[in-house]
Design a protein around this motif. Structure first.
Motif, PDB file in Angstrom:
ATOM      1  N   CYS A  62       0.833  -1.205   0.000  1.00  0.00           N
ATOM      2  CA  CYS A  62       0.000   0.000   0.000  1.00  0.00           C
ATOM      3  C   CYS A  62       0.866   1.253   0.000  1.00  0.00           C
ATOM      4  N   LEU A  63       1.893   1.272   0.850  1.00  0.00           N
ATOM      5  CA  LEU A  63       2.770   2.440   0.929  1.00  0.00           C
ATOM      6  C   LEU A  63       3.540   2.629  -0.374  1.00  0.00           C
ATOM      7  N   ALA A  64       4.055   1.543  -0.938  1.00  0.00           N
ATOM      8  CA  ALA A  64       4.814   1.640  -2.186  1.00  0.00           C
ATOM      9  C   ALA A  64       3.984   2.274  -3.291  1.00  0.00           C
ATOM     10  N   ARG A  65       2.740   1.875  -3.384  1.00  0.00           N
ATOM     11  CA  ARG A  65       1.881   2.416  -4.444  1.00  0.00           C
ATOM     12  C   ARG A  65       1.561   3.886  -4.192  1.00  0.00           C
ATOM     13  N   ARG A  66       1.425   4.260  -2.933  1.00  0.00           N
ATOM     14  CA  ARG A  66       1.180   5.667  -2.618  1.00  0.00           C
ATOM     15  C   ARG A  66       2.403   6.540  -2.901  1.00  0.00           C
ATOM     16  N   LEU A  67       3.583   5.972  -2.765  1.00  0.00           N
ATOM     17  CA  LEU A  67       4.807   6.754  -2.941  1.00  0.00           C
ATOM     18  C   LEU A  67       5.178   6.965  -4.409  1.00  0.00           C
ATOM     19  N   GLN A  68       4.420   6.386  -5.328  1.00  0.00           N
ATOM     20  CA  GLN A  68       4.783   6.477  -6.735  1.00  0.00           C
ATOM     21  C   GLN A  68       4.749   7.900  -7.271  1.00  0.00           C
ATOM     22  N   THR A  69       4.009   8.801  -6.634  1.00  0.00           N
ATOM     23  CA  THR A  69       3.964  10.188  -7.100  1.00  0.00           C
ATOM     24  C   THR A  69       4.847  11.116  -6.272  1.00  0.00           C
ATOM     25  N   VAL A  70       5.590  10.578  -5.320  1.00  0.00           N
ATOM     26  CA  VAL A  70       6.543  11.394  -4.566  1.00  0.00           C
ATOM     27  C   VAL A  70       7.696  11.756  -5.501  1.00  0.00           C
ATOM     28  N   PRO A  71       8.118  13.015  -5.517  1.00  0.00           N
ATOM     29  CA  PRO A  71       9.169  13.442  -6.456  1.00  0.00           C
ATOM     30  C   PRO A  71      10.569  13.000  -6.035  1.00  0.00           C
ATOM     31  N   ALA A  72      10.772  11.710  -5.972  1.00  0.00           N
ATOM     32  CA  ALA A  72      12.073  11.129  -5.645  1.00  0.00           C
ATOM     33  C   ALA A  72      12.034   9.658  -6.031  1.00  0.00           C
ATOM     34  N   TYR A  73      13.207   9.070  -6.260  1.00  0.00           N
ATOM     35  CA  TYR A  73      13.245   7.623  -6.467  1.00  0.00           C
ATOM     36  C   TYR A  73      12.857   6.937  -5.158  1.00  0.00           C
ATOM     37  N   THR A  74      12.227   5.783  -5.266  1.00  0.00           N
ATOM     38  CA  THR A  74      11.830   5.057  -4.062  1.00  0.00           C
ATOM     39  C   THR A  74      12.367   3.626  -4.088  1.00  0.00           C
ATOM     40  N   SER A  75      12.867   3.214  -2.932  1.00  0.00           N
ATOM     41  CA  SER A  75      13.333   1.843  -2.742  1.00  0.00           C
ATOM     42  C   SER A  75      12.619   1.291  -1.521  1.00  0.00           C
ATOM     43  N   VAL A  76      12.037   0.121  -1.656  1.00  0.00           N
ATOM     44  CA  VAL A  76      11.165  -0.415  -0.613  1.00  0.00           C
ATOM     45  C   VAL A  76      11.801  -1.627   0.071  1.00  0.00           C
ATOM     46  N   ASP A  77      11.733  -1.623   1.396  1.00  0.00           N
ATOM     47  CA  ASP A  77      12.221  -2.743   2.191  1.00  0.00           C
ATOM     48  C   ASP A  77      11.135  -3.816   2.243  1.00  0.00           C
ATOM     49  N   ILE A  78      11.417  -4.985   1.660  1.00  0.00           N
ATOM     50  CA  ILE A  78      10.403  -6.051   1.630  1.00  0.00           C
ATOM     51  C   ILE A  78      10.795  -7.240   2.514  1.00  0.00           C
ATOM     52  N   GLU A  79      11.549  -6.971   3.578  1.00  0.00           N
ATOM     53  CA  GLU A  79      11.998  -8.035   4.490  1.00  0.00           C
ATOM     54  C   GLU A  79      12.622  -9.166   3.663  1.00  0.00           C
ATOM     55  N   GLY A 100      13.491   0.478  -6.609  1.00  0.00           N
ATOM     56  CA  GLY A 100      14.398  -0.480  -5.998  1.00  0.00           C
ATOM     57  C   GLY A 100      13.743  -1.201  -4.841  1.00  0.00           C
ATOM     58  N   ILE A 101      14.361  -2.298  -4.446  1.00  0.00           N
ATOM     59  CA  ILE A 101      13.914  -3.021  -3.265  1.00  0.00           C
ATOM     60  C   ILE A 101      15.119  -3.422  -2.438  1.00  0.00           C
ATOM     61  N   ASN A 102      14.870  -3.688  -1.184  1.00  0.00           N
ATOM     62  CA  ASN A 102      15.861  -4.247  -0.285  1.00  0.00           C
ATOM     63  C   ASN A 102      15.298  -5.587   0.190  1.00  0.00           C
ATOM     64  N   ILE A 103      16.040  -6.668   0.007  1.00  0.00           N
ATOM     65  CA  ILE A 103      15.548  -7.990   0.385  1.00  0.00           C
ATOM     66  C   ILE A 103      16.631  -8.721   1.171  1.00  0.00           C
ATOM     67  N   GLU A 104      16.264  -9.226   2.352  1.00  0.00           N
ATOM     68  CA  GLU A 104      17.250  -9.769   3.285  1.00  0.00           C
ATOM     69  C   GLU A 104      17.339 -11.294   3.243  1.00  0.00           C
ATOM     70  N   ASP A 105      18.529 -11.816   3.566  1.00  0.00           N
ATOM     71  CA  ASP A 105      18.743 -13.267   3.507  1.00  0.00           C
ATOM     72  C   ASP A 105      18.571 -13.920   4.883  1.00  0.00           C
ATOM     73  N   SER A 106      17.513 -13.488   5.571  1.00  0.00           N
ATOM     74  CA  SER A 106      17.165 -14.119   6.843  1.00  0.00           C
ATOM     75  C   SER A 106      15.651 -14.135   6.974  1.00  0.00           C
ATOM     76  N   THR A 107      15.176 -15.120   7.707  1.00  0.00           N
ATOM     77  CA  THR A 107      13.750 -15.255   8.003  1.00  0.00           C
ATOM     78  C   THR A 107      13.620 -15.637   9.469  1.00  0.00           C
ATOM     79  N   GLY A 108      12.761 -14.928  10.199  1.00  0.00           N
ATOM     80  CA  GLY A 108      12.591 -15.245  11.608  1.00  0.00           C
ATOM     81  C   GLY A 108      13.870 -15.105  12.402  1.00  0.00           C
ATOM     82  N   GLU A 109      14.679 -14.085  12.054  1.00  0.00           N
ATOM     83  CA  GLU A 109      15.935 -13.798  12.764  1.00  0.00           C
ATOM     84  C   GLU A 109      16.972 -14.913  12.606  1.00  0.00           C
ATOM     85  N   LYS A 110      16.882 -15.691  11.532  1.00  0.00           N
ATOM     86  CA  LYS A 110      17.867 -16.719  11.233  1.00  0.00           C
ATOM     87  C   LYS A 110      18.268 -16.625   9.767  1.00  0.00           C
TER      88      LYS A 110
END
Length: 257
Positions: A62-79, A100-110
């Protein structure tokens, strides 16, 4: 025009402030930041959930779609991509409509196996080639297999799968950062650190610096201080005028329509 990818290859590291809602993103854009990230901690906390655990999937979309009209590039943290299925992760990444996106190589703190994370990165790049994929290595963040060698091994797998950048939160020792920047064949991203300036990080080879949840936590602390000042007979702090912030939101609403 400088692209989001280009911002990672300039003389000074890209400082990426992390927003948790539309108002904070608009404030960062108004302050002149060319790109804005999101913070999963801030998004989760705003809805009363702890960070992680895949609790932010719907709110992030929801936030990512709302930010599409913000006058800046957006990168979203998707866990971790909110799924163990690379195809589902790729479909979700495509649905965001961001730069852009940020995607982490852990799940459930492992930590998860690097092959699975590489498969997620590859699936995303196959589906959305132009998306800047910042693959996060959580070795230092979790204190699990926190060595330069393991971090480089994981980073190499993700770059080989198509990652455009590598994020190593928790790494702050200058020698460690220098070795990582020299050994990773993509722009290296770290969190802000109180003892290292942007210039010093640039000298170590870092190309992107994220504020993470720092602005959200600072905003909560500032809100408490403002209320406490009034309660305790002090003077309320100087802040942005209501009309100015209201007008900013009116412009944003018009742009969305």
């Amino acid at each position: 025009m400088t692209s989001f990818h280009d911002l990672h290859r300039q003389n000074s590291p890209l400082l990426l402030p992390n927003a948790w809602d539309v108002a904070s993103a608009l404030a960062f854009a108004e302050a002149g930041f060319p790109a804005i990230g999101t913070t999963s901690f801030g998004v989760a906390a705003a809805s009363g959930s702890p960070d992680g655990g895949r609790a932010t999937k719907d709110a992030t979309l929801c936030l990512a779609r709302r930010l599409q009209t913000v006058p800046a590039y957006t990168s979203v943290d998707i866990e971790d991509g909110y799924s163990d299925d690379p195809d589902q992760v790729a479909a979700y990444a495509e649905s965001l409509g961001v730069d852009g996106i940020n995607i982490e190589d852990s799940t459930g703190e492992k930590l998860i196996g690097p092959a699975l994370h590489a498969a997620k990165v590859s699936a995303i790049k196959d589906r959305v080639p132009g998306l800047f994929v910042n693959a996060r290595v959580d070795t230092y963040w979790l204190g699990e297999q926190a060595t330069v060698e393991e971090t480089l091994r994981r980073a190499s797998a993700y770059v080989g799968a198509g990652a455009d950048g590598i994020f190593v939160p928790g790494a702050a020792d200058p020698d460690t950062l220098r070795h990582l920047a020299e050994g990773i064949g993509a722009p290296v991203n770290v969190l802000v650190h109180p003892t290292l300036t942007l210039d010093e990080l640039a000298g170590l080879g870092v190309r992107r610096v994220s504020t993470g949840s720092l602005p959200y936590r600072a905003a909560v602390d500032a809100a408490v201080r403002a209320a406490a000042a009034v309660r305790d007979g002090g003077t309320p702090p100087a802040v942005s005028p209501y009309p100015a912030m209201q007008e900013q939101l009116v412009r944003f609403a018009r742009a969305r329509r």
